[in-house]
Scaffold this active site. Sequence first.
Site, PDB file in Angstrom:
ATOM      1  CG  ASP A   8     -10.073   7.262   6.791  1.00 20.90           C
ATOM      2  OD1 ASP A   8      -8.996   7.246   6.150  1.00 20.90           O
ATOM      3  OD2 ASP A   8     -10.137   7.386   8.030  1.00 20.90           O
ATOM      4  CG  ASP A  66      -5.621   7.798   4.790  1.00 23.36           C
ATOM      5  OD1 ASP A  66      -6.534   8.499   4.294  1.00 23.36           O
ATOM      6  OD2 ASP A  66      -5.833   6.752   5.442  1.00 23.36           O
ATOM      7  CE  LYS A 118      -3.367   2.548   2.879  1.00 22.66           C
ATOM      8  NZ  LYS A 118      -4.322   2.514   3.998  1.00 22.66           N
ATOM      9  CE  LYS A 174      -6.604   8.331   8.294  1.00 27.61           C
ATOM     10  NZ  LYS A 174      -7.423   7.213   8.798  1.00 27.61           N
ATOM     11  CD  GLU A 184      -6.801   5.363   2.490  1.00 27.02           C
ATOM     12  OE1 GLU A 184      -7.794   5.453   3.252  1.00 27.02           O
ATOM     13  OE2 GLU A 184      -5.686   4.979   2.878  1.00 27.02           O
ATOM     14  CG  ASP A 206      -2.117   4.986   5.032  1.00 24.97           C
ATOM     15  OD1 ASP A 206      -2.033   3.865   5.561  1.00 24.97           O
ATOM     16  OD2 ASP A 206      -3.169   5.432   4.530  1.00 24.97           O
ATOM     17  NE  ARG A 232     -11.040  -1.102   3.197  1.00 21.14           N
ATOM     18  CZ  ARG A 232     -11.722  -1.414   4.300  1.00 21.14           C
ATOM     19  NH1 ARG A 232     -12.905  -2.004   4.210  1.00 21.14           N
ATOM     20  NH2 ARG A 232     -11.219  -1.150   5.499  1.00 21.14           N
TER      21      ARG A 232
HETATM   22  N1  BES Z   1      -4.485   4.160   6.885  1.00 19.97           N
HETATM   23  C1  BES Z   1      -5.655   3.856   7.616  1.00 19.97           C
HETATM   24  C2  BES Z   1      -5.450   2.755   8.643  1.00 19.97           C
HETATM   25  C3  BES Z   1      -4.606   3.088   9.831  1.00 19.97           C
HETATM   26  C4  BES Z   1      -5.200   3.570  10.983  1.00 19.97           C
HETATM   27  C5  BES Z   1      -3.267   2.859   9.830  1.00 19.97           C
HETATM   28  C6  BES Z   1      -4.428   3.826  12.094  1.00 19.97           C
HETATM   29  C7  BES Z   1      -2.504   3.118  10.923  1.00 19.97           C
HETATM   30  C8  BES Z   1      -3.087   3.593  12.074  1.00 19.97           C
HETATM   31  C9  BES Z   1      -6.752   3.394   6.669  1.00 19.97           C
HETATM   32  O1  BES Z   1      -6.743   3.971   5.428  1.00 19.97           O
HETATM   33  C10 BES Z   1      -8.037   3.772   7.314  1.00 19.97           C
HETATM   34  O2  BES Z   1      -8.284   4.921   7.442  1.00 19.97           O
HETATM   35  N2  BES Z   1      -8.811   2.785   7.708  1.00 19.97           N
HETATM   36  C11 BES Z   1     -10.041   3.007   8.350  1.00 19.97           C
HETATM   37  C12 BES Z   1     -11.042   2.077   7.736  1.00 19.97           C
HETATM   38  C13 BES Z   1     -12.434   2.347   8.170  1.00 19.97           C
HETATM   39  C14 BES Z   1     -12.933   3.619   7.565  1.00 19.97           C
HETATM   40  C15 BES Z   1     -13.273   1.177   7.727  1.00 19.97           C
HETATM   41  C16 BES Z   1      -9.867   2.712   9.840  1.00 19.97           C
HETATM   42  O3  BES Z   1      -9.197   1.754  10.176  1.00 19.97           O
HETATM   43  O4  BES Z   1     -10.381   3.488  10.629  1.00 19.97           O
HETATM   44 ZN    ZN Z   2      -4.926   4.621   4.717  1.00 23.97          ZN
HETATM   45 MN    MN Z   3      -7.792   5.833   5.393  1.00 21.41          MN
END
Ligand code: BES
Ligand code: ZN
Ligand code: MN
Length: 494
Positions: free
Chosen positions: A340, A261, A256, A268, A342, A280, A344
Amino acid sequence: MKISAITTGINEWSGSVLIVGVLKGEIENQIKLFNSIVNETYLRKRLSDAKFKGESKQKLIVESIEEKIEKIVFIGLGSPENLLINDFRVATSIGTRESFDHKGKLGIFFPWDVFDHYSNVIAVSEAVRLTSFKDLRFKSDPDQVTLPTELELIGLDERANSAISEVNPICAGVELARELVSAPPNILTPTQLAKESSKIANNFNLKIKILGKKECEERGMGAYLAVAKGSDLEPKFIHLTYSPKKIKNKIVLIGKGLTFDSGGYNLKVGGSQIEKMKYDMGGSAAVLGAARTIGEIKPSHTEVHFLVAACENMINGSALHPGDVLKASNGKTIEVNNTDAEGRLTLADALVYACQLEPTAIVDLATLTGACVIALGDEIAGLWSENDDLSKGLIKAANEVGEGLWRMPMRNSYKSGLKSSIADLLNTGPRPGGSITAALFLKEFVKPNIPWAHIDIAGTCWTEKDRDINPSGATGYGVRTLVNWIKELNTLSK
Ligand code: BES
Ligand code: ZN
Ligand code: MN
């Protein structure tokens, strides 16, 4: 770092700091070994004052009576019966931190013969170099820290030197990954990540192909490109290839690569650590670090492809809307119920591209879900795969190098959480089991007959405090597991 194994005994060794690993209960037998560098009676008193028995992580610093050594650091290794290679790594990192600011050679004397095949020698050497890493690229007036530049492993036979030869290329890959992760998002843009990839390709003779936005459009990468839309920065799809003469396996590693992000319109907010989201692209860092190492050590029989769909998740007038419906390059349609989620979306098109290469296996690494951090913390990454051999191979490779990796369930019934009323799939499932639905989402973009594993490194790619061989900050997690796994593939009979 210059690393060598030497047969010299402790009494003849000279250098600035000497680290001595002590098994629980063995110190009495060892005291005499040091009699020319520290007075025996004095050492006995210091050990007893400190109640030093060689318990795991116990530390005792003793000044040498000889000018040829400045400091001796005794580190406990714990009981011999429970000893693991990782105890060597941990003890080494404790000792190495004591050597900072001492100029000159670092010496290490461990009970080497408790493990065979020099695996402990490699572990200790890696631990010294990786513990000593400091990223001062962004300081205008860097503190003058002295880190060890020369390491001697004392009391080994010369043959250990051939085992050591891969340590520097491996650590260079880990350090590259750490530098990529800690580089801020205004510096490490998708274009810059592509440039860094070209450098790796040039230096280590890998093939490189960079697809720009137009080429990705032609390939119908509607999921990946939708994430990039909200940014002023061009997306770059990176494809590096390592190809040895004889090929038995073809592996694709995907990382990734979100250079930042923000969350997009599902921005966020409070507590979601938006300011950390430069990391990220930790998956891409692991994959590119592995490319750098593999390019140098040139393992036989395995062709390796390294893919990164690099972009930023930002907000502007043309950014992805919550509610948009996208079409990925395999024709599947996706309703974006959360911008968020994103990572995937970018991985979906990278997985489709990977399948078109008809590989033996695909492994993706991604800082994919906060839920994985909650489940496993910062020392263990989550592994999702329906292929037992692939899972076992990866977990064995990770265990050997001391990176935490735990297999998690691919619970197919949870796919109902991704049901969309308008498209084939939602991009986001409910909060409970959020890492599982993320893995199930990715599965939709992998051809069912191709072995595939997904590794969620959201927790492991970064550490807030010095932890064992990881100085605080980017860990470079994944590089050593991937390299070890690729190396072991060619020993499997096929
Ligand atoms: N990059 C984040 C995941 C992440 C969160 C990495 C905290 C490191 C620390 C990812 O893109 C994300 O935002 N995921 C969301 C998914 C949700 C919206 C289903 C998450 O985990 O909150
Ligand atoms: Zn992310
Ligand atoms: Mn995200």
